[in-house]
Motif scaffolding. Structure first.
Motif, PDB file in Angstrom:
ATOM      1  N   GLU A 216     -10.532 -28.822  -5.395  1.00 45.80           N
ATOM      2  CA  GLU A 216     -12.081 -28.928  -5.149  1.00 45.80           C
ATOM      3  C   GLU A 216     -12.523 -29.525  -4.002  1.00 45.80           C
ATOM      4  O   GLU A 216     -11.807 -30.220  -3.519  1.00 45.80           O
ATOM      5  CB  GLU A 216     -12.766 -29.563  -6.615  1.00 45.80           C
ATOM      6  CG  GLU A 216     -12.467 -28.891  -7.975  1.00 45.80           C
ATOM      7  CD  GLU A 216     -13.044 -29.620  -9.102  1.00 45.80           C
ATOM      8  OE1 GLU A 216     -13.857 -30.260  -8.882  1.00 45.80           O
ATOM      9  OE2 GLU A 216     -13.227 -29.031 -10.202  1.00 45.80           O
ATOM     10  N   GLN A 217     -13.567 -29.342  -3.669  1.00 44.20           N
ATOM     11  CA  GLN A 217     -14.218 -29.919  -2.543  1.00 44.20           C
ATOM     12  C   GLN A 217     -14.458 -31.196  -2.679  1.00 44.20           C
ATOM     13  O   GLN A 217     -15.375 -31.592  -3.589  1.00 44.20           O
ATOM     14  CB  GLN A 217     -15.325 -29.070  -1.857  1.00 44.20           C
ATOM     15  CG  GLN A 217     -16.009 -29.293  -0.276  1.00 44.20           C
ATOM     16  CD  GLN A 217     -14.797 -29.012   0.502  1.00 44.20           C
ATOM     17  OE1 GLN A 217     -14.121 -28.043   0.510  1.00 44.20           O
ATOM     18  NE2 GLN A 217     -14.613 -29.720   1.554  1.00 44.20           N
ATOM     19  N   LEU A 218     -14.367 -32.057  -1.804  1.00 43.09           N
ATOM     20  CA  LEU A 218     -14.578 -33.410  -1.700  1.00 43.09           C
ATOM     21  C   LEU A 218     -16.037 -33.814  -1.238  1.00 43.09           C
ATOM     22  O   LEU A 218     -16.391 -33.373   0.075  1.00 43.09           O
ATOM     23  CB  LEU A 218     -13.359 -34.491  -1.000  1.00 43.09           C
ATOM     24  CG  LEU A 218     -12.292 -34.748  -1.550  1.00 43.09           C
ATOM     25  CD1 LEU A 218     -11.504 -35.493  -0.922  1.00 43.09           C
ATOM     26  CD2 LEU A 218     -12.485 -35.300  -3.223  1.00 43.09           C
ATOM     27  N   ALA A 219     -16.823 -34.642  -1.742  1.00 42.07           N
ATOM     28  CA  ALA A 219     -18.204 -34.860  -1.089  1.00 42.07           C
ATOM     29  C   ALA A 219     -17.953 -36.327  -0.758  1.00 42.07           C
ATOM     30  O   ALA A 219     -17.009 -36.986  -0.937  1.00 42.07           O
ATOM     31  CB  ALA A 219     -19.425 -34.728  -2.187  1.00 42.07           C
ATOM     32  N   ASP A 220     -18.840 -36.913   0.140  1.00 40.11           N
ATOM     33  CA  ASP A 220     -19.037 -38.400   0.565  1.00 40.11           C
ATOM     34  C   ASP A 220     -18.658 -39.297  -0.557  1.00 40.11           C
ATOM     35  O   ASP A 220     -19.579 -38.862  -1.511  1.00 40.11           O
ATOM     36  CB  ASP A 220     -20.427 -38.590   1.300  1.00 40.11           C
ATOM     37  CG  ASP A 220     -20.376 -37.655   2.574  1.00 40.11           C
ATOM     38  OD1 ASP A 220     -19.259 -37.337   3.190  1.00 40.11           O
ATOM     39  OD2 ASP A 220     -21.310 -37.708   3.267  1.00 40.11           O
ATOM     40  N   GLY A 221     -17.904 -40.101  -0.351  1.00 33.26           N
ATOM     41  CA  GLY A 221     -17.602 -41.087  -1.424  1.00 33.26           C
ATOM     42  C   GLY A 221     -16.603 -40.759  -2.616  1.00 33.26           C
ATOM     43  O   GLY A 221     -16.477 -41.513  -3.675  1.00 33.26           O
ATOM     44  N   GLN A 222     -16.019 -39.447  -2.657  1.00 31.77           N
ATOM     45  CA  GLN A 222     -15.449 -38.954  -3.542  1.00 31.77           C
ATOM     46  C   GLN A 222     -13.809 -38.980  -3.233  1.00 31.77           C
ATOM     47  O   GLN A 222     -13.576 -38.984  -1.994  1.00 31.77           O
ATOM     48  CB  GLN A 222     -15.763 -37.754  -4.133  1.00 31.77           C
ATOM     49  CG  GLN A 222     -16.932 -37.282  -4.679  1.00 31.77           C
ATOM     50  CD  GLN A 222     -17.563 -36.039  -5.142  1.00 31.77           C
ATOM     51  OE1 GLN A 222     -17.002 -35.148  -4.356  1.00 31.77           O
ATOM     52  NE2 GLN A 222     -18.031 -35.925  -6.175  1.00 31.77           N
ATOM     53  N   ILE A 223     -12.784 -39.171  -4.214  1.00 39.58           N
ATOM     54  CA  ILE A 223     -11.579 -38.829  -4.082  1.00 39.58           C
ATOM     55  C   ILE A 223     -10.930 -38.005  -5.081  1.00 39.58           C
ATOM     56  O   ILE A 223     -11.383 -37.887  -6.209  1.00 39.58           O
ATOM     57  CB  ILE A 223     -10.890 -40.293  -3.922  1.00 39.58           C
ATOM     58  CG1 ILE A 223     -11.232 -41.044  -5.369  1.00 39.58           C
ATOM     59  CG2 ILE A 223     -11.247 -41.366  -2.931  1.00 39.58           C
ATOM     60  CD1 ILE A 223     -10.190 -42.428  -5.717  1.00 39.58           C
ATOM     61  N   TYR A 224      -9.636 -37.549  -4.736  1.00 40.85           N
ATOM     62  CA  TYR A 224      -9.193 -36.766  -5.587  1.00 40.85           C
ATOM     63  C   TYR A 224      -8.497 -37.779  -6.673  1.00 40.85           C
ATOM     64  O   TYR A 224      -8.037 -38.716  -6.486  1.00 40.85           O
ATOM     65  CB  TYR A 224      -7.818 -35.935  -5.039  1.00 40.85           C
ATOM     66  CG  TYR A 224      -8.507 -34.960  -4.267  1.00 40.85           C
ATOM     67  CD1 TYR A 224      -9.164 -33.874  -4.647  1.00 40.85           C
ATOM     68  CD2 TYR A 224      -8.091 -34.826  -2.922  1.00 40.85           C
ATOM     69  CE1 TYR A 224      -9.696 -32.932  -4.055  1.00 40.85           C
ATOM     70  CE2 TYR A 224      -8.601 -34.011  -2.004  1.00 40.85           C
ATOM     71  CZ  TYR A 224      -9.395 -32.877  -2.657  1.00 40.85           C
ATOM     72  OH  TYR A 224      -9.843 -31.644  -1.867  1.00 40.85           O
ATOM     73  N   ASP A 225      -8.402 -37.120  -7.977  1.00 36.94           N
ATOM     74  CA  ASP A 225      -7.890 -37.807  -9.219  1.00 36.94           C
ATOM     75  C   ASP A 225      -6.315 -37.631  -9.254  1.00 36.94           C
ATOM     76  O   ASP A 225      -5.838 -36.711  -9.682  1.00 36.94           O
ATOM     77  CB  ASP A 225      -8.488 -37.223 -10.596  1.00 36.94           C
ATOM     78  CG  ASP A 225      -7.669 -37.874 -11.788  1.00 36.94           C
ATOM     79  OD1 ASP A 225      -7.193 -38.882 -11.671  1.00 36.94           O
ATOM     80  OD2 ASP A 225      -7.844 -37.239 -12.814  1.00 36.94           O
TER      81      ASP A 225
END
Length: 440
Positions: free
Chosen positions: A224-233
Motif C-alpha cells: 500500500e502507499q505510505l502517507a506522511d507519518g506512516q510505516i509498514y507493518d
C-alpha cells in the motif's frame, strides 16, 4: 488451555526476565490430546508410545532386480564356467503366486519381492546374461533386456553367499519393538514409519493456534502507499512467521488502529480460533497505548480470574510487557512492545516457550552456548538490565550486528543469535566469553 495464576505486583515493580518467563510457563498448560490422521499430525507431539504390530520388512525380500538362487547351484560360477539355471517364473513385488526354487532352478525376482521358498540368495541381473544366452550383460542393457526372459535358462557368472542381496524379515524393526516414544515431534520420517507399520491415525497434542495482531494507526500493509507519518507493518508478519517456525498454526490479523474499543472487539472476535493470542504495540506509557487501555480491566468483565497484567521488565530491549488470559476459556495473551527488535526478542524469550509448552514439549527453550565475543570495541549495557544484543555465531565466536537500537530491522535480519549481557555487567571487553542464545 491456561489457568489464571499470574502473579501481580505494584506498578513500580521491576520484574526480572526469569520471573516473567516462570509466570508464563506456570500458567500455560499443554493442549488436550486428540486423534489425528497422519498428515494432519505432522509437527505435533505424540502422547503415546508406538509399538510395532508387524515386522519391517514383513518378509524376506530382494534388494535387487535379479535371480533368486540356491547357493550350491551357483558355487564356483564364473564368466568362463557359468552356472546354467532353469528359469521357472517371475516373482514381482506384491506377487501372490507361490514358486518353489528347486535344484538347478531360479526365479527372476524384482526389488522388494518376497524371496521364494527354496532360494537362499539373489544374484543381481548384472551378474547374468539376463536369460539371453549371449554372455554377460551389465547396467542399462541388462535392465532393458531382462524382462523378455520370463522362462527358459539363464547363465550366472558369479557365485553368491547365503542371504546375499536379501533384506531379512524384521531387519528394520521387529513386531513388539517400540517404534516411537511419547514426546516425539512427528516429522516426515516419523510419519513414514507410522504409515509403514500400518498406523493411519495417531494420538497427539495438536499444534497450537496462535493469533497475532499489531496495533497502531501509523501502520500500513505492505504494497500500500505510505502517507506522511506512516510505516509498514512488519511486526505482525515477523511474529506470525516466528510462531509458525515454533510449531504453531499461526493467523495474522491486520493492524488495528489506536482505538481501544475496536481493539477489544477484534480480540474477542479472534478468541474462537485461538489457543494463544499475541499483540504487539501499545503496552508502554504513551497516551495512545491502546492495548493497556482495552485490556487492563478485562478481568472485571469476563470470567472470574481473567485479566492482563502489564509489567516493566529489567531487560533491554523489551521493558514493557503484558501477560494474562482473556475470555471465558482463559486464552493466554502475551502483549509485546511495538518496536520491531523489542517485539522479536520478546517473542523468542517468552512467546516461543509458551507455544512449545502448549505443544507438550519438555524442552521449550532455544539452545544456548558460550562463545568468544569478536568485536573491535567495548560493549556497554545499562546497569540492572539484562541486555540481548543481536549477533552472528560461528565456530565458537559471536560478532555483534547493528547496535542496541530496538528499531534496527536490517541488522535483525542478519542475526542468528542473541548475545546475553547479565544485569550486573555494564561493559564487555572484546575476547570475553559470553552466553549466546542460538536462533537458527
Amino acid at each position: 488451555m491456561s489457568t489464571a495464576a499470574t502473579r501481580t505486583a505494584g506498578p513500580d515493580h521491576l520484574w526480572t526476565v526469569d520471573e516473567h518467563l516462570e509466570d508464563i510457563l506456570a500458567t500455560v498448560r499443554p493442549l488436550e490430546p486428540i486423534e489425528l490422521q497422519l498428515l494432519d499430525a505432522q509437527g505435533c507431539v505424540l502422547v503415546e508410545d508406538i509399538t510395532v504390530p508387524v515386522s519391517l520388512p514383513p518378509f524376506d525380500n530382494s534388494s535387487m532386480d535379479g535371480y533368486a538362487v540356491r547357493v550350491t547351484d551357483v558355487a564356483g560360477a564364473s564368466e568362463e564356467f557359468p552356472a546354467v539355471l532353469t528359469v521357472i517364473g517371475d516373482v514381482a513385488a506384491g506377487h501372490a503366486e507361490p514358486l518353489h526354487v528347486g535344484p538347478g532352478e531360479t526365479a527372476r525376482i524384482m526389488t522388494g519381492a518376497p524371496l521364494p521358498p527354496g532360494a537362499e540368495a539373489v544374484v543381481p541381473v548384472e551378474w547374468t546374461d539376463g536369460g539371453l544366452g549371449d554372455g554377460p550383460v551389465t547396467g542399462m542393457r541388462a535392465r532393458s533386456q531382462a524382462p523378455e526372459a520370463a522362462t527358459g535358462h539363464v547363465h550366472v557368472y558369479r557365485s553368491a553367499e547365503a542371504r546375499a542381496h536379501v533384506r531379512a524379515k524384521g531387519s528394520d524393526v521387529k513386531a513388539g519393538d517400540r517404534a516411537l516414544d511419547a514426546g516425539t515431534v512427528l516429522g516426515p520420517p516419523q510419519i513414514a514409519l507410522l504409515a509403514a507399520i500400518g498406523r493411519g491415525t495417531v494420538r497427539v497434542r495438536p499444534r497450537p493456534r496462535v493469533v497475532v495482531m499489531s496495533t497502531g494507526s501509523e501502520l500500513v500493509q505492505p504494497d500500500e502507499q505510505l502517507a506522511d507519518g506512516q510505516i509498514y507493518d512488519s511486526n505482525s508478519f515477523a511474529l506470525t512467521a516466528a510462531a509458525r517456525d515454533a510449531g504453531a498454526i499461526a493467523y495474522r490479523v491486520g493492524a488495528v488502529a489506536d482505538d481501544a474499543e475496536t481493539l477489544r472487539d477484534t480480540i474477542e472476535d479472534q478468541l474462537v480460533r485461538a489457543d494463544l493470542m499475541v499483540t504487539t504495540g501499545g503496552v508502554s506509557v504513551g497516551a495512545y497505548d491502546v492495548v493497556k487501555e482495552a485490556l487492563s480491566s478485562v478481568g472485571d468483565e469476563d470470567e472470574e480470574g481473567a485479566g492482563i497484567d502489564f509489567r516493566k521488565l529489567a531487560m533491554q530491549p523489551g521493558k514493557p510487557q503484558g501477560f494474562g488470559s482473556i475470555g471465558p476459556d482463559h486464552i493466554p495473551l502475551l502483549a509485546l512492545p511495538g518496536n520491531p527488535v523489542s517485539s522479536y526478542v520478546s517473542f523468542e524469550l517468552f512467546v516461543r516457550p509458551a507455544i512449545r509448552a502448549l505443544m507438550g514439549l519438555e524442552d521449550v527453550h532455544r539452545p544456548r552456548t558460550r562463545a568468544t565475543l569478536t568485536t573491535d570495541k567495548v560493549l556497554t549495557s545499562p546497569k540492572g538490565r539484562r541486555q540481548f544484543l543481536r549477533g552472528t555465531y560461528a565456530d565458537g565466536e559471536v560478532t555483534p550486528v547493528g547496535g542496541a537500537g530496538s528499531h534496527l530491522v536490517a541488522a535483525l535480519a542478519l542475526a542468528d543469535a542473541l548475545i546475553v549481557v547479565p544485569e550486573d555487567v555494564e561493559s564487555v571487553e572484546p575476547g570475553t566469553e559470553v552466553e549466546v542464545v542460538l536462533l537458527r
